[in-house]
Write a protein that holds these residues in place. Sequence first.
Motif, PDB file in Angstrom:
ATOM      1  N   THR A  98       0.750  -1.346   0.086  1.00 18.68           N
ATOM      2  CA  THR A  98      -0.115   0.066   0.051  1.00 18.68           C
ATOM      3  C   THR A  98       0.880   1.218   0.006  1.00 18.68           C
ATOM      4  O   THR A  98       0.704   2.167  -0.752  1.00 18.68           O
ATOM      5  N   TYR A  99       1.893   1.185   0.988  1.00 19.75           N
ATOM      6  CA  TYR A  99       2.989   2.274   0.960  1.00 19.75           C
ATOM      7  C   TYR A  99       3.685   2.839  -0.286  1.00 19.75           C
ATOM      8  O   TYR A  99       3.720   3.866  -0.781  1.00 19.75           O
ATOM      9  N   ILE A 100       4.126   1.571  -1.097  1.00 19.63           N
ATOM     10  CA  ILE A 100       4.678   1.678  -2.192  1.00 19.63           C
ATOM     11  C   ILE A 100       3.771   2.333  -3.370  1.00 19.63           C
ATOM     12  O   ILE A 100       4.207   3.158  -4.087  1.00 19.63           O
ATOM     13  N   LEU A 140       4.146   1.533  11.729  1.00 24.22           N
ATOM     14  CA  LEU A 140       3.506   2.167  10.455  1.00 24.22           C
ATOM     15  C   LEU A 140       4.345   3.137  10.067  1.00 24.22           C
ATOM     16  O   LEU A 140       4.674   3.298   8.785  1.00 24.22           O
ATOM     17  N   GLU A 141       4.898   4.016  10.812  1.00 26.01           N
ATOM     18  CA  GLU A 141       5.702   5.382  10.347  1.00 26.01           C
ATOM     19  C   GLU A 141       7.025   4.761   9.850  1.00 26.01           C
ATOM     20  O   GLU A 141       7.528   5.239   8.891  1.00 26.01           O
ATOM     21  N   ARG A 142       7.658   3.847  10.623  1.00 26.95           N
ATOM     22  CA  ARG A 142       8.898   3.287  10.258  1.00 26.95           C
ATOM     23  C   ARG A 142       8.804   2.462   8.812  1.00 26.95           C
ATOM     24  O   ARG A 142       9.680   2.427   7.868  1.00 26.95           O
ATOM     25  N   LEU A 143       7.766   1.816   8.537  1.00 27.94           N
ATOM     26  CA  LEU A 143       7.487   1.314   7.436  1.00 27.94           C
ATOM     27  C   LEU A 143       7.377   2.219   6.307  1.00 27.94           C
ATOM     28  O   LEU A 143       7.781   1.904   4.989  1.00 27.94           O
ATOM     29  N   GLN A 144       6.787   3.358   6.456  1.00 22.26           N
ATOM     30  CA  GLN A 144       6.532   4.411   5.371  1.00 22.26           C
ATOM     31  C   GLN A 144       8.058   5.019   5.120  1.00 22.26           C
ATOM     32  O   GLN A 144       8.424   4.996   4.043  1.00 22.26           O
ATOM     33  N   GLU A 145       8.699   5.040   6.145  1.00 17.58           N
ATOM     34  CA  GLU A 145      10.222   5.530   5.879  1.00 17.58           C
ATOM     35  C   GLU A 145      10.882   4.561   5.047  1.00 17.58           C
ATOM     36  O   GLU A 145      11.808   5.009   4.537  1.00 17.58           O
ATOM     37  N   LEU A 146      10.709   3.362   5.582  1.00 17.44           N
ATOM     38  CA  LEU A 146      11.796   2.258   4.782  1.00 17.44           C
ATOM     39  C   LEU A 146      11.050   2.278   3.167  1.00 17.44           C
ATOM     40  O   LEU A 146      12.130   2.143   2.417  1.00 17.44           O
ATOM     41  N   VAL A 147       9.944   2.386   2.928  1.00 17.57           N
ATOM     42  CA  VAL A 147       9.490   2.571   1.723  1.00 17.57           C
ATOM     43  C   VAL A 147      10.151   3.885   0.868  1.00 17.57           C
ATOM     44  O   VAL A 147      10.529   3.719  -0.433  1.00 17.57           O
ATOM     45  N   ARG A 148      10.084   5.033   1.481  1.00 19.09           N
ATOM     46  CA  ARG A 148      10.733   6.071   1.030  1.00 19.09           C
ATOM     47  C   ARG A 148      12.228   5.772   0.506  1.00 19.09           C
ATOM     48  O   ARG A 148      12.543   6.077  -0.510  1.00 19.09           O
ATOM     49  N   VAL A 149      13.008   5.230   1.601  1.00 19.09           N
ATOM     50  CA  VAL A 149      14.403   4.913   1.278  1.00 19.09           C
ATOM     51  C   VAL A 149      14.486   3.836   0.326  1.00 19.09           C
ATOM     52  O   VAL A 149      15.606   4.174  -0.460  1.00 19.09           O
ATOM     53  N   PHE A 150      13.749   3.001   0.169  1.00 20.03           N
ATOM     54  CA  PHE A 150      13.857   1.929  -0.467  1.00 20.03           C
ATOM     55  C   PHE A 150      13.637   2.553  -2.302  1.00 20.03           C
ATOM     56  O   PHE A 150      14.366   2.149  -3.075  1.00 20.03           O
ATOM     57  N   GLY A 151      12.608   3.449  -2.188  1.00 18.69           N
ATOM     58  CA  GLY A 151      12.386   4.389  -3.574  1.00 18.69           C
ATOM     59  C   GLY A 151      13.804   4.942  -4.037  1.00 18.69           C
ATOM     60  O   GLY A 151      14.081   4.754  -5.022  1.00 18.69           O
ATOM     61  N   LYS A 152      14.463   5.556  -2.949  1.00 22.36           N
ATOM     62  CA  LYS A 152      15.676   6.371  -3.345  1.00 22.36           C
ATOM     63  C   LYS A 152      16.632   5.284  -3.914  1.00 22.36           C
ATOM     64  O   LYS A 152      17.628   5.432  -4.810  1.00 22.36           O
ATOM     65  N   TYR A 153      16.852   4.105  -2.934  1.00 21.82           N
ATOM     66  CA  TYR A 153      17.849   3.012  -3.356  1.00 21.82           C
ATOM     67  C   TYR A 153      17.471   2.402  -4.901  1.00 21.82           C
ATOM     68  O   TYR A 153      18.280   1.922  -5.600  1.00 21.82           O
ATOM     69  N   CYS A 154      16.049   2.517  -5.311  1.00 21.25           N
ATOM     70  CA  CYS A 154      15.705   2.052  -6.588  1.00 21.25           C
ATOM     71  C   CYS A 154      16.140   3.118  -7.541  1.00 21.25           C
ATOM     72  O   CYS A 154      17.029   2.581  -8.503  1.00 21.25           O
ATOM     73  N   GLU A 155      16.232   4.086  -7.398  1.00 21.30           N
ATOM     74  CA  GLU A 155      16.873   5.270  -8.323  1.00 21.30           C
ATOM     75  C   GLU A 155      18.390   5.182  -8.579  1.00 21.30           C
ATOM     76  O   GLU A 155      18.725   5.076  -9.441  1.00 21.30           O
TER      77      GLU A 155
END
Length: 187
Positions: free
Chosen positions: A24-26, A159-174
């Motif tokens: 959901t967050y991704i 839930l907040e830490r999962l959102q942050e994980l998704v945000r950082v994961f997105g940067k690593y994808c880039e």
Amino acid sequence: MKILLVDGTIIGRKTGAILKQIETYIKEFDGSLELELLHLADFEHQFVDGRPFDQYNTDMKTLVKKFEEADGYILATPIFQGSIPGVLKNAFDFLHPKALRYKPVSIVANGGTQQHHLVVENQLKPILDYFRALVTPNYVYTHASHFDKDNNIIDENVLERLQELVRVFGKYCELSNDLPKEPIDQH
């Protein structure tokens, strides 16, 4: 990019619940990522025993292909007896050493005690380092008190830490997009 959301166990429901929340967050964070939930429970597993790869069953060949074709991974694992499940380790043992190279990986884990978070540091990260994966620094560890009786996450901090994980994961994808990937020799 194709992202595998890997439920690294064949029993239990909490890791799958965590992955659904991450999915959901991704989708909210970056709708361009192609997501696939991969449940190890959906495969007929065989032990890696040194035989030629073509002698393993279709499920194991499919599992390896899914890992090789993905561009990134979110790995969810329970911690059993102070260790990752054998089925997850066995899946890693099937993979070519270049299968995860320079691909982003985030980790979420669930265990019965707070101290089991060290399994991520002492077992899972070294395996991913061997593969030279781009492991995000902010894994999320949960335990039973973070869930309700239906396995919904009820802890706001998680839930907040999962959102942050998704945000950082997105940067690593880039970041991963700019790194060269070596072809994998056929099995």
